[in-house]
Enzyme design. Structure first.
Site, mmCIF file in Angstrom:
data_model
loop_
_atom_site.group_PDB
_atom_site.id
_atom_site.type_symbol
_atom_site.label_atom_id
_atom_site.label_comp_id
_atom_site.label_asym_id
_atom_site.label_seq_id
_atom_site.Cartn_x
_atom_site.Cartn_y
_atom_site.Cartn_z
ATOM 1 N N PRO A 249 -20.328 -55.016 -10.009
ATOM 2 C CA PRO A 249 -19.569 -55.203 -8.644
ATOM 3 C C PRO A 249 -18.558 -53.839 -8.669
ATOM 4 O O PRO A 249 -17.674 -53.480 -9.959
ATOM 5 C CB PRO A 249 -19.204 -56.417 -7.906
ATOM 6 C CG PRO A 249 -19.521 -57.172 -10.260
ATOM 7 C CD PRO A 249 -20.009 -56.782 -10.700
ATOM 8 N N ASN A 250 -18.538 -52.949 -7.603
ATOM 9 C CA ASN A 250 -17.427 -52.368 -7.085
ATOM 10 C C ASN A 250 -17.171 -51.198 -7.582
ATOM 11 O O ASN A 250 -16.914 -50.203 -7.312
ATOM 12 C CB ASN A 250 -15.981 -53.213 -7.555
ATOM 13 C CG ASN A 250 -16.226 -53.903 -5.952
ATOM 14 O OD1 ASN A 250 -16.003 -54.121 -5.206
ATOM 15 N ND2 ASN A 250 -15.617 -55.018 -6.793
ATOM 16 N N ARG B 241 -11.613 -45.789 -5.508
ATOM 17 C CA ARG B 241 -11.170 -47.178 -5.491
ATOM 18 C C ARG B 241 -9.878 -46.794 -6.866
ATOM 19 O O ARG B 241 -10.264 -47.074 -7.967
ATOM 20 C CB ARG B 241 -12.120 -48.663 -6.389
ATOM 21 C CG ARG B 241 -11.739 -49.413 -6.662
ATOM 22 C CD ARG B 241 -12.548 -50.422 -7.353
ATOM 23 N NE ARG B 241 -12.244 -51.265 -8.223
ATOM 24 C CZ ARG B 241 -12.601 -52.466 -9.445
ATOM 25 N NH1 ARG B 241 -14.024 -51.737 -9.555
ATOM 26 N NH2 ARG B 241 -12.660 -53.469 -9.161
ATOM 27 N N TYR C 217 -8.813 -46.672 -11.986
ATOM 28 C CA TYR C 217 -9.864 -46.306 -12.951
ATOM 29 C C TYR C 217 -9.981 -44.599 -12.885
ATOM 30 O O TYR C 217 -10.989 -44.134 -13.006
ATOM 31 C CB TYR C 217 -11.162 -47.025 -12.009
ATOM 32 C CG TYR C 217 -10.465 -48.679 -11.660
ATOM 33 C CD1 TYR C 217 -11.254 -49.308 -13.013
ATOM 34 C CD2 TYR C 217 -10.353 -49.289 -10.853
ATOM 35 C CE1 TYR C 217 -10.896 -50.051 -13.278
ATOM 36 C CE2 TYR C 217 -10.109 -50.589 -10.579
ATOM 37 C CZ TYR C 217 -10.359 -51.150 -11.875
ATOM 38 O OH TYR C 217 -10.575 -52.715 -12.323
ATOM 39 N N ASN D 184 -21.064 -52.416 -18.363
ATOM 40 C CA ASN D 184 -19.640 -52.263 -17.767
ATOM 41 C C ASN D 184 -19.698 -53.625 -16.589
ATOM 42 O O ASN D 184 -19.866 -52.805 -15.406
ATOM 43 C CB ASN D 184 -18.853 -51.423 -17.009
ATOM 44 C CG ASN D 184 -17.434 -51.236 -16.545
ATOM 45 O OD1 ASN D 184 -17.005 -52.888 -16.322
ATOM 46 N ND2 ASN D 184 -17.544 -50.116 -16.365
ATOM 47 N N ALA E 177 -15.996 -56.669 -12.767
ATOM 48 C CA ALA E 177 -15.626 -58.151 -12.422
ATOM 49 C C ALA E 177 -16.089 -60.225 -13.228
ATOM 50 O O ALA E 177 -16.240 -60.537 -13.815
ATOM 51 C CB ALA E 177 -15.185 -59.155 -11.580
ATOM 52 N N GLU F 75 -19.806 -53.210 -24.337
ATOM 53 C CA GLU F 75 -19.424 -53.055 -23.665
ATOM 54 C C GLU F 75 -18.141 -52.169 -23.254
ATOM 55 O O GLU F 75 -17.946 -51.829 -24.675
ATOM 56 C CB GLU F 75 -18.253 -54.572 -23.705
ATOM 57 C CG GLU F 75 -18.098 -55.027 -22.650
ATOM 58 C CD GLU F 75 -16.964 -56.140 -23.295
ATOM 59 O OE1 GLU F 75 -17.319 -57.093 -24.539
ATOM 60 O OE2 GLU F 75 -15.965 -57.002 -22.795
ATOM 61 N N HIS G 102 -15.426 -50.870 -20.875
ATOM 62 C CA HIS G 102 -14.440 -50.734 -19.335
ATOM 63 C C HIS G 102 -13.711 -49.598 -19.401
ATOM 64 O O HIS G 102 -12.868 -48.966 -20.339
ATOM 65 C CB HIS G 102 -13.556 -51.960 -19.807
ATOM 66 C CG HIS G 102 -13.796 -53.181 -19.715
ATOM 67 N ND1 HIS G 102 -14.711 -53.863 -18.288
ATOM 68 C CD2 HIS G 102 -14.208 -54.148 -21.067
ATOM 69 C CE1 HIS G 102 -15.203 -54.958 -19.646
ATOM 70 N NE2 HIS G 102 -14.791 -55.273 -19.960
ATOM 71 N N ARG H 162 -3.846 -55.569 -18.310
ATOM 72 C CA ARG H 162 -3.868 -56.270 -17.199
ATOM 73 C C ARG H 162 -3.185 -56.979 -16.816
ATOM 74 O O ARG H 162 -3.223 -58.573 -17.407
ATOM 75 C CB ARG H 162 -4.615 -55.499 -16.352
ATOM 76 C CG ARG H 162 -5.052 -54.181 -16.309
ATOM 77 C CD ARG H 162 -6.220 -53.655 -15.708
ATOM 78 N NE ARG H 162 -6.097 -53.816 -14.807
ATOM 79 C CZ ARG H 162 -7.308 -53.344 -13.848
ATOM 80 N NH1 ARG H 162 -8.702 -53.050 -14.172
ATOM 81 N NH2 ARG H 162 -7.056 -53.633 -12.529
HETATM 82 C C1 DQA Z 1 -13.307 -53.085 -15.441
HETATM 83 C C2 DQA Z 1 -12.081 -54.001 -15.182
HETATM 84 C C3 DQA Z 1 -12.191 -55.371 -14.518
HETATM 85 O O1 DQA Z 1 -11.702 -56.013 -15.133
HETATM 86 C C4 DQA Z 1 -12.510 -55.230 -13.180
HETATM 87 O O2 DQA Z 1 -12.613 -56.225 -12.492
HETATM 88 C C5 DQA Z 1 -13.579 -53.745 -12.785
HETATM 89 C C6 DQA Z 1 -13.721 -52.540 -13.907
HETATM 90 C C7 DQA Z 1 -13.094 -51.705 -15.990
HETATM 91 O O3 DQA Z 1 -13.865 -50.929 -16.402
HETATM 92 O O4 DQA Z 1 -11.758 -51.054 -16.265
HETATM 93 O O5 DQA Z 1 -13.823 -53.847 -11.800
HETATM 94 O O6 DQA Z 1 -14.436 -53.229 -15.651
#
Ligand code: DQA
Length: 147
Positions: free
Chosen positions: A14-15, A22, A27, A76, A79, A100, A102, A109
């Site tokens: 998501p997002n 964003r 990011y 990825n 959340a 995985e 990020h 964080r």
């Molecule tokens: C994320 C880190 C997560 O904590 C966050 O919710 C994201 C992006 C990252 O790519 O740094 O949406 O996965």
């Protein structure tokens, strides 16, 4: 170039469709489209199934698809990383190499980002390398898949 091999699945939670606008201080300014192009270039010779969803069940469905149709998974989970037992279980059932990724260094964080249900099922974890982490994931996977 496409191949007769099974594709590498690159799944985004998501997002991540908002990348580029964003929180660029966290990011970066790279968009998800930029990342897809970079991954496809890096994975030359391999087909890539690249997806993003804001819905947990969709991500589970894609992992189940990869289980039968894919060679490996780069994920990825955004959340979902921090609470999704469903994604953990789907990755467990997939029995594929999993990386995985990020973009941010989740360990620097908020505490709620320090827990990952996905890491339990990941062969490699990349965090804090920015969007380039996806290319690192491809490099690692190709070394693993191609021997
Ligand atoms: C994320 C880190 C997560 O904590 C966050 O919710 C994201 C992006 C990252 O790519 O740094 O949406 O996965």
């Amino acid at each position: 170039m496409s191949s007769s091999r099974k594709p590498i699945y690159v799944l985004n939670g998501p997002n991540l469709n908002l990348l580029g606008t964003r929180r660029p201080e966290v990011y970066g300014t790279t968009t998800l489209g930029d990342i897809e192009a970079a991954v496809r270039a890096r994975a030359a010779g391999w087909d890539v199934e690249f997806h993003q969803s804001n819905h947990e069940g969709d991500v589970v469905d894609r992992i189940q698809e990869a289980r039968t149709e894919g060679a490996a998974i780069i994920i990825n989970p955004a959340a979902f990383t921090h609470y999704s037992i469903a994604i953990h279980d789907a990755l467990e059932a997939a029995e594929l190499p999993v990386v995985e990724v990020h973009i941010s260094n989740v360990h620097r964080r908020e505490p709620f980002r320090h827990t990952s249900y996905v890491s339990l099922q990941a062969d490699a974890v990349i965090a804090g390398a920015g969007a380039f982490g996806y290319e690192m994931a491809v490099d690692w996977l190709l070394r693993t898949l191609e021997g």
